[in-house]
Design an enzyme around this catalytic site. Structure first.
Site, PDB file in Angstrom:
ATOM      1  N   ASP A   1     -86.370   5.146 -19.569  1.00  0.00           N
ATOM      2  CA  ASP A   1     -88.676   5.141 -20.103  1.00  0.00           C
ATOM      3  C   ASP A   1     -88.518   4.049 -18.586  1.00  0.00           C
ATOM      4  OD1 ASP A   1     -86.937   5.138 -22.746  1.00  0.00           O
ATOM      5  OD2 ASP A   1     -88.685   5.636 -22.578  1.00  0.00           O
TER       6      ASP A   1
ATOM      7  N   GLU B   1     -83.983  11.705 -17.831  1.00  0.00           N
ATOM      8  CA  GLU B   1     -85.012  12.832 -16.519  1.00  0.00           C
ATOM      9  C   GLU B   1     -85.136  12.264 -15.731  1.00  0.00           C
ATOM     10  OE1 GLU B   1     -87.958  12.135 -19.524  1.00  0.00           O
ATOM     11  OE2 GLU B   1     -89.882  12.374 -18.038  1.00  0.00           O
TER      12      GLU B   1
HETATM   13  O1  TRH Z   1     -80.752   6.259 -18.374  1.00  0.00           O
HETATM   14  P1  TRH Z   1     -81.180   8.025 -18.657  1.00  0.00           P
HETATM   15  O2  TRH Z   1     -80.549   8.109 -19.465  1.00  0.00           O
HETATM   16  O3  TRH Z   1     -82.765   7.667 -19.593  1.00  0.00           O
HETATM   17  C1  TRH Z   1     -82.964   8.186 -20.537  1.00  0.00           C
HETATM   18  C2  TRH Z   1     -83.844   9.648 -20.407  1.00  0.00           C
HETATM   19  O4  TRH Z   1     -85.063   9.088 -19.590  1.00  0.00           O
HETATM   20  C3  TRH Z   1     -84.699  10.268 -21.593  1.00  0.00           C
HETATM   21  O5  TRH Z   1     -85.144  11.004 -21.106  1.00  0.00           O
HETATM   22  C4  TRH Z   1     -84.801   9.346 -22.458  1.00  0.00           C
HETATM   23  O6  TRH Z   1     -85.240   9.780 -23.329  1.00  0.00           O
HETATM   24  C5  TRH Z   1     -84.109   7.744 -22.444  1.00  0.00           C
HETATM   25  O7  TRH Z   1     -84.018   7.747 -21.786  1.00  0.00           O
HETATM   26  C6  TRH Z   1     -84.629   6.733 -23.694  1.00  0.00           C
HETATM   27  O8  TRH Z   1     -81.142   8.534 -17.410  1.00  0.00           O
HETATM   28  P2  TRH Z   1     -83.127   8.488 -16.043  1.00  0.00           P
HETATM   29  O9  TRH Z   1     -83.576   9.117 -16.664  1.00  0.00           O
HETATM   30  O10 TRH Z   1     -81.954   9.021 -15.331  1.00  0.00           O
HETATM   31  O11 TRH Z   1     -82.951   7.379 -16.110  1.00  0.00           O
HETATM   32  C7  TRH Z   1     -82.275   6.565 -15.114  1.00  0.00           C
HETATM   33  C8  TRH Z   1     -82.468   6.160 -14.370  1.00  0.00           C
HETATM   34  O12 TRH Z   1     -82.036   4.588 -13.638  1.00  0.00           O
HETATM   35  C9  TRH Z   1     -83.264   6.400 -13.190  1.00  0.00           C
HETATM   36  O13 TRH Z   1     -84.129   5.934 -13.007  1.00  0.00           O
HETATM   37  C10 TRH Z   1     -82.343   6.153 -12.063  1.00  0.00           C
HETATM   38  C11 TRH Z   1     -81.504   4.542 -12.277  1.00  0.00           C
HETATM   39  N1  TRH Z   1     -80.698   4.436 -11.951  1.00  0.00           N
HETATM   40  C12 TRH Z   1     -80.459   3.469 -11.005  1.00  0.00           C
HETATM   41  O14 TRH Z   1     -81.478   3.270 -10.196  1.00  0.00           O
HETATM   42  N2  TRH Z   1     -79.388   3.372 -10.072  1.00  0.00           N
HETATM   43  C13 TRH Z   1     -77.995   3.160 -11.139  1.00  0.00           C
HETATM   44  O15 TRH Z   1     -77.138   3.023 -10.884  1.00  0.00           O
HETATM   45  C14 TRH Z   1     -78.613   4.860 -11.539  1.00  0.00           C
HETATM   46  C15 TRH Z   1     -76.787   5.247 -12.838  1.00  0.00           C
HETATM   47  C16 TRH Z   1     -79.672   5.095 -12.675  1.00  0.00           C
END
Ligand code: TRH
Length: 387
Positions: free
Chosen positions: A30, A284
């Site tokens: 999010d 996502e």
């Molecule tokens: O963390 P997530 O599983 O987020 C989830 C999904 O968005 C899901 O759809 C939603 O319903 C839930 O949250 C509430 O995976 P996502 O979407 O990839 O988000 C991770 C964020 O963190 C993304 O912007 C990438 C960032 N990130 C970093 O900036 N640095 C890091 O080291 C890592 C591992 C991720």
């Protein structure tokens, strides 16, 4: 005074002032998506107030964000949106983005409705989760009249990210189309060194996953790969699972090296995806970033108790025209099919996986990006003809 509030730059009342609201449910998508949208809007000259109930992930995701060091973006504590002194001192935004059904603070809406009188209400966007399912095209851009409360009579608009021209598209900042192809091997080496890594020519694989991913199976398959593999494990849940599996494993395996990474900034996380031969992503936002990286990837979808994620995963695999070998890995990785012990690791089939990943990245790069579509939609709602 809330820490976040002390560091916000005073936001001028300029055209293109946005209020983006985000509640951090669990994990980081999010806030990850909302920050990326805010940064993209700011890079195009807009001014953004990002209201968060938990701003802490920005400390690693966007260093400097909490200290107000990102031009055009102020990070605000959710609680302040219900503080009349704060709200009435704010320049009214032209656009409200209510992300992922977070429900705007009632006091904020009421303060704006009271202050507005007959003036045009903001364009109110309901930013939804990304999906490749058919419902997205049917629901995208639909109006939703506000039936009660201080904003009764106003209209919200559903805005669905997606993979077709009939959706809101995918977040893709303008500079990406130049930055990604220009990423050189020299920059890749420098990036790996910045992580304390020595590139010895092995296949780099990144791992970002939820609890319950069959990490033990993955390590087995990577150990059986035709070439040495270096697994780069992201912080949080992926690390906890790999540590558990390694604790139970007998002895070291020189064919598979494992390094645990700290939480990276979104920029460095992107560069990690660009630097690896294979990326395991989840949720996502990192899915979309893996798509833009143009490297082979396997996606662990956010699991839902009612199993609805199976249809969502299948719709995605159809949208990216995934070959059977990609579908097999996705079914196994998401626990939707039994694990075939001899499934070759994607790093052993780089040709087919690489061809698929590059074709998918190229195809969706042709699509108008989400922020551009959002700007056009807002402009159409603000145009005098739609008053
Ligand atoms: O963390 P997530 O599983 O987020 C989830 C999904 O968005 C899901 O759809 C939603 O319903 C839930 O949250 C509430 O995976 P996502 O979407 O990839 O988000 C991770 C964020 O963190 C993304 O912007 C990438 C960032 N990130 C970093 O900036 N640095 C890091 O080291 C890592 C591992 C991720």
């Amino acid at each position: 005074m809330n820490l976040v509030a002390q560091h916000r730059p005073e936001l001028p009342a300029t055209q293109g002032l946005w209020d983006i609201f985000c509640r951090v449910i669990d994990n980081y998508g999010d806030v990850g998506v909302c920050w990326r949208l805010a940064a993209d809007l700011a890079s195009r000259g807009h001014t953004v107030r990002l209201w968060l109930d938990d701003p802490q992930p920005l400390a690693w995701m966007a260093p400097g964000a909490l200290q107000g060091r990102w031009p055009g973006i102020g990070v605000w504590a959710w609680s302040e949106a219900s503080n009349p002194q704060v709200v009435q001192a704010l320049a009214p935004a032209q656009v409200w983005v209510e992300s992922f059904g977070c429900e705007l603070p009632a006091a904020f809406v009421a303060a704006r409705a009271r202050a507005l009188g007959e003036v045009t209400p903001p364009v109110w966007i309901n930013l939804e989760y990304l999906s490749a399912e058919g419902l997205v095209e049917r629901c995208h851009a639909l109006p939703s009249p506000v039936m009660s409360g201080p904003a009764k009579g106003w209209t919200k608009h559903f805005f669905y990210p997606g993979f077709t021209p009939q959706t809101g598209g995918l977040l893709r900042e303008p500079l990406l189309s130049e930055r990604r192809p220009a990423f050189s091997s020299v920059e890749r080496q420098a990036f790996l060194r910045s992580l304390g890594l020595q590139d010895r020519g092995e296949a780099l694989v990144s791992l970002f996953c939820y609890d319950g991913a069959p990490v033990d199976r993955l390590l087995e398959r990577l150990r059986a790969a035709a070439q040495p593999v270096h697994l780069l494990v992201t912080a949080g849940k992926a690390r906890a699972q790999v540590e558990r599996v390694l604790a139970g494993a007998a002895g070291r395996n020189n064919h598979l090296q494992v390094t645990f990474l700290p939480w990276l900034s979104q920029t460095d996380f992107d560069t990690l995806l660009w630097s690896c031969a294979l990326n395991f992503v989840r949720g996502e936002d990192s899915l979309v970033r893996a798509l833009w990286a143009g490297q082979p990837f396997v996606w662990q979808i956010y699991p839902q108790d009612d199993g609805a994620h199976r249809a969502k995963l299948d719709a995605f695999l159809d949208a990216v025209d995934a070959p059977m070998v990609v579908r097999t890995w996705h079914a196994q990785w998401n626990g939707l099919a039994p694990w075939h012990i001899d499934t070759p690791p994607p790093v052993d089939d780089a040709l087919q996986w690489g061809r698929w990943a590059r074709a998918a990245s190229r195809r969706f790069s042709q699509q108008t990006d989400l922020t551009s579509q959002l700007l056009a939609f807002v402009a159409s709602r603000l145009a005098p003809s739609t008053q």
